[in-house]
Design a protein around this motif. Sequence first.
Motif, PDB file in Angstrom:
ATOM      1  N   VAL A 124      37.077  -1.727 -15.752  1.00  0.00           N
ATOM      2  CA  VAL A 124      37.135  -3.179 -15.966  1.00  0.00           C
ATOM      3  C   VAL A 124      35.751  -3.800 -15.737  1.00  0.00           C
ATOM      4  N   ALA A 125      35.069  -3.299 -14.714  1.00  0.00           N
ATOM      5  CA  ALA A 125      33.738  -3.842 -14.415  1.00  0.00           C
ATOM      6  C   ALA A 125      32.780  -3.620 -15.580  1.00  0.00           C
ATOM      7  N   ASN A 126      33.025  -2.547 -16.342  1.00  0.00           N
ATOM      8  CA  ASN A 126      32.154  -2.263 -17.486  1.00  0.00           C
ATOM      9  C   ASN A 126      32.720  -2.795 -18.803  1.00  0.00           C
ATOM     10  N   SER A 127      33.816  -3.583 -18.708  1.00  0.00           N
ATOM     11  CA  SER A 127      34.459  -4.049 -19.942  1.00  0.00           C
ATOM     12  C   SER A 127      33.709  -5.221 -20.556  1.00  0.00           C
ATOM     13  N   ALA A 128      34.201  -5.636 -21.707  1.00  0.00           N
ATOM     14  CA  ALA A 128      33.511  -6.663 -22.498  1.00  0.00           C
ATOM     15  C   ALA A 128      33.248  -7.953 -21.720  1.00  0.00           C
ATOM     16  N   MET A 129      34.141  -8.244 -20.765  1.00  0.00           N
ATOM     17  CA  MET A 129      34.013  -9.497 -20.034  1.00  0.00           C
ATOM     18  C   MET A 129      32.672  -9.611 -19.309  1.00  0.00           C
ATOM     19  N   PHE A 130      32.179  -8.458 -18.867  1.00  0.00           N
ATOM     20  CA  PHE A 130      30.926  -8.483 -18.119  1.00  0.00           C
ATOM     21  C   PHE A 130      29.783  -7.936 -18.958  1.00  0.00           C
ATOM     22  N   ALA A 131      29.960  -7.950 -20.272  1.00  0.00           N
ATOM     23  CA  ALA A 131      28.954  -7.399 -21.182  1.00  0.00           C
ATOM     24  C   ALA A 131      27.606  -8.062 -20.934  1.00  0.00           C
ATOM     25  N   GLY A 132      26.566  -7.287 -21.149  1.00  0.00           N
ATOM     26  CA  GLY A 132      25.228  -7.851 -20.957  1.00  0.00           C
ATOM     27  C   GLY A 132      24.669  -7.473 -19.600  1.00  0.00           C
ATOM     28  N   ARG A 133      25.562  -7.163 -18.651  1.00  0.00           N
ATOM     29  CA  ARG A 133      25.053  -6.713 -17.356  1.00  0.00           C
ATOM     30  C   ARG A 133      24.850  -5.198 -17.419  1.00  0.00           C
ATOM     31  N   ALA A 134      24.141  -4.685 -16.416  1.00  0.00           N
ATOM     32  CA  ALA A 134      23.873  -3.251 -16.403  1.00  0.00           C
ATOM     33  C   ALA A 134      25.171  -2.481 -16.175  1.00  0.00           C
ATOM     34  N   ARG A 135      25.277  -1.323 -16.805  1.00  0.00           N
ATOM     35  CA  ARG A 135      26.468  -0.498 -16.664  1.00  0.00           C
ATOM     36  C   ARG A 135      26.554   0.029 -15.237  1.00  0.00           C
ATOM     37  N   VAL A 136      27.735  -0.107 -14.619  1.00  0.00           N
ATOM     38  CA  VAL A 136      27.858   0.377 -13.235  1.00  0.00           C
ATOM     39  C   VAL A 136      28.512   1.747 -13.202  1.00  0.00           C
ATOM     40  N   GLN A 137      28.014   2.590 -12.286  1.00  0.00           N
ATOM     41  CA  GLN A 137      28.470   3.981 -12.207  1.00  0.00           C
ATOM     42  C   GLN A 137      29.327   4.240 -10.971  1.00  0.00           C
ATOM     43  N   SER A 138      29.157   3.429  -9.918  1.00  0.00           N
ATOM     44  CA  SER A 138      29.884   3.700  -8.677  1.00  0.00           C
ATOM     45  C   SER A 138      30.547   2.421  -8.171  1.00  0.00           C
ATOM     46  N   VAL A 139      31.511   2.616  -7.264  1.00  0.00           N
ATOM     47  CA  VAL A 139      32.198   1.467  -6.700  1.00  0.00           C
ATOM     48  C   VAL A 139      31.205   0.566  -5.961  1.00  0.00           C
ATOM     49  N   ARG A 140      30.281   1.182  -5.232  1.00  0.00           N
ATOM     50  CA  ARG A 140      29.296   0.385  -4.498  1.00  0.00           C
ATOM     51  C   ARG A 140      28.473  -0.479  -5.445  1.00  0.00           C
ATOM     52  N   GLN A 141      28.037   0.150  -6.547  1.00  0.00           N
ATOM     53  CA  GLN A 141      27.260  -0.597  -7.556  1.00  0.00           C
ATOM     54  C   GLN A 141      28.086  -1.758  -8.115  1.00  0.00           C
ATOM     55  N   ALA A 142      29.363  -1.467  -8.365  1.00  0.00           N
ATOM     56  CA  ALA A 142      30.232  -2.506  -8.935  1.00  0.00           C
ATOM     57  C   ALA A 142      30.346  -3.676  -7.972  1.00  0.00           C
ATOM     58  N   VAL A 143      30.549  -3.382  -6.695  1.00  0.00           N
ATOM     59  CA  VAL A 143      30.687  -4.445  -5.691  1.00  0.00           C
ATOM     60  C   VAL A 143      29.397  -5.253  -5.615  1.00  0.00           C
ATOM     61  N   LEU A 144      28.272  -4.550  -5.613  1.00  0.00           N
ATOM     62  CA  LEU A 144      26.992  -5.251  -5.466  1.00  0.00           C
ATOM     63  C   LEU A 144      26.649  -6.067  -6.706  1.00  0.00           C
ATOM     64  N   SER A 145      26.919  -5.510  -7.893  1.00  0.00           N
ATOM     65  CA  SER A 145      26.476  -6.244  -9.087  1.00  0.00           C
ATOM     66  C   SER A 145      27.448  -7.365  -9.469  1.00  0.00           C
ATOM     67  N   LEU A 146      28.726  -7.201  -9.190  1.00  0.00           N
ATOM     68  CA  LEU A 146      29.679  -8.235  -9.613  1.00  0.00           C
ATOM     69  C   LEU A 146      29.991  -9.232  -8.509  1.00  0.00           C
ATOM     70  N   GLY A 147      29.734  -8.848  -7.274  1.00  0.00           N
ATOM     71  CA  GLY A 147      30.051  -9.762  -6.168  1.00  0.00           C
ATOM     72  C   GLY A 147      31.465  -9.516  -5.673  1.00  0.00           C
ATOM     73  N   THR A 148      31.703  -9.882  -4.424  1.00  0.00           N
ATOM     74  CA  THR A 148      32.988  -9.556  -3.804  1.00  0.00           C
ATOM     75  C   THR A 148      34.152 -10.328  -4.442  1.00  0.00           C
ATOM     76  N   GLN A 149      33.888 -11.554  -4.918  1.00  0.00           N
ATOM     77  CA  GLN A 149      34.976 -12.337  -5.514  1.00  0.00           C
ATOM     78  C   GLN A 149      35.506 -11.671  -6.782  1.00  0.00           C
ATOM     79  N   ARG A 150      34.560 -11.265  -7.645  1.00  0.00           N
ATOM     80  CA  ARG A 150      34.940 -10.616  -8.895  1.00  0.00           C
ATOM     81  C   ARG A 150      35.668  -9.305  -8.610  1.00  0.00           C
ATOM     82  N   ILE A 151      35.128  -8.544  -7.650  1.00  0.00           N
ATOM     83  CA  ILE A 151      35.726  -7.256  -7.319  1.00  0.00           C
ATOM     84  C   ILE A 151      37.137  -7.467  -6.796  1.00  0.00           C
ATOM     85  N   ARG A 152      37.292  -8.517  -5.988  1.00  0.00           N
ATOM     86  CA  ARG A 152      38.610  -8.836  -5.474  1.00  0.00           C
ATOM     87  C   ARG A 152      39.584  -9.111  -6.642  1.00  0.00           C
TER      88      ARG A 152
END
Lengths: 304, 302
Positions: A62-90
């Motif tokens: 989901v973090a790499n889906s179209a909704m977040f297009a344009g951002r860097a592709r995330v490979q790990s959960v940690r990266q996802a949390v850091l790049s999307l922020g805790t609210q989005r991850i929640r």
Amino acid sequence: MNPETSKMLRRRVSELGSLPVMPSIVQSLGTCLSASPGGPDIGRIVELISYDKSLAAQCLRVANSAMFAGRARVQSVRQAVLSLGTQRIRDIVYSCSLPQMFAGGAKHGMEQSTFWRHALGTALVSQHLGRLLLVCDIEKLYLAGLLHDIGILVNSLLYPREFQSVLEQAEASETPLCEVEQEILGFTHCESGRVLADIWKLPADISDTIEFHHHPSGDELDGEITWVVYLADVLCRLRGLGYGYYEAREFDLAAEIPWQALRKRHPEAAAGLDLARFTFELDQYGVEVQTMVDSIFSSVTVSH
Amino acid sequence: MSTNSAIVLNQKAGDADLADPALLKLRDLVYRISGIFHAENKFYLLALRSRRRMKEIGSNTFADYLEQLTTRATRDVEMRNLLNEITIGETCFFRSQPTIDAVSKIIFPKIAALPAKQAVKKVRVWSAGCSTGEESYTLSILFLEQIVAKFKDWKIEIVATDLNDDSLAKCREGLYAEYSVRNLSAAMRDKYFRQEGNLYRVKDAVRAPVKFDRLNLQDQPKMLFMKGFDLVFCANVLIYFDSAAKKRTVEHFYNGLVPGGHFFLGECETLFGIYDQFRLVHFPGATGYYKAVPGEDAGGKK
């Protein structure tokens, strides 16, 4: 709630072969996000998500889906949390884990995607409205918004055929769901939701929201979380994030009991809120919620 | 700059434009001046339309354009040009389905149920700033199509006013291009229009309840005569008025409505900070304003 209804629902729920289960991540992540004054503990969040391998994989997808297009592709959960922020991850974690509560359960009743679109929409709008009105526990508002209608899922499980007619009649007569539930079932999703909330041992104010979100009294009995969720629920139903049918209703939100109760408690914030503008702003959530729900449900279908 | 790089730049302009903080300021300025609000999902429209104006006056960035709209001597003229650009092409038949549904499914049945209305059985509507007549004729068609069958013996009277004589002439002509009737099914077109070459002319039954009149909304004595309406529509007109004129005009609309009457602005316009006698009401997908009946319980409208 009528004690007889409550007793009957409790019995029916306990007779269910497999009881719906509250995903543990929802509560542990909620606690983790709201507790720490120095900001959320990223390490702990990553740990919680990584514990469930399929959830972690879904989050990344989901973090790499179209909704977040344009951002860097995330490979790990940690990266996802850091790049999307805790609210989005929640948002992503909750939405990925909640549909599984009832997955495969109800064959009839409301489309799961419709249900979760409304739940997620109400969660986001509750949080946004709560922030503008300076209501304190934003994290809890999100969870209360997300879970306010769980009674609909209970009804779909317990009374599949009858609930199917409730939906059909509500749509045909363009009437709010709870009125038709009362007429056909003799109780509403507020009552059946309360029964499940008690079994899940949800925090008292969230259980109260589930029980009173259609008929808030405006006094301390139901409290401000219920008031905000009530308004968010109505707004979502009015702006295309409802149950998927036209409700022929006119709402004067400022005259509704919950709004008046909130205005009394937060007079300055309420006076400064441009409700019409707020309503237009909600339309941007429509796109966001739809994308997220589509993404989740395409994967749920595959995994079953 | 070569043509190629200009094209690339244009293609990229989209995303960069939407992220430009000056666009957000421009949105807030437009809202403050006109009452038209662009939510995030409408930003691209604002960007596109501002870009059109910017090209016209040789402004390259939103920041610069914002300055043109706030500090230059020509700021009022340019704001007017921008508002024209924002509202251009807004009019066609059955433009806002949520408003149409609110009128036919919620408001009209409510009016028809009022005891005071049983003797007259007539609903009176004012389309203020009717432009070329699409909204007025839409209401007439809506009445014929959905309301007349359910509420026997009821009549509608539509008063459509505009300041512009050319627009009024077009209203009376009642002849529209295909683009204007694009939201109508072929069956509806056949039922309510007569095709004349590429154009569509409204039939007499549609025309009959509509009365067109020249009226300046700032003409105080004349505005006093506009009374007894159940519904008032005024889309994208107040946006050109200063705040004192806005308030005065809305007050006339309020006084022109019967208690229990409704007022609709354009789809993204609001009355916040302009006039507080109306109550904001929500319908599915649409917002409107309501004139309460004296003594009506604040919580009594459900």
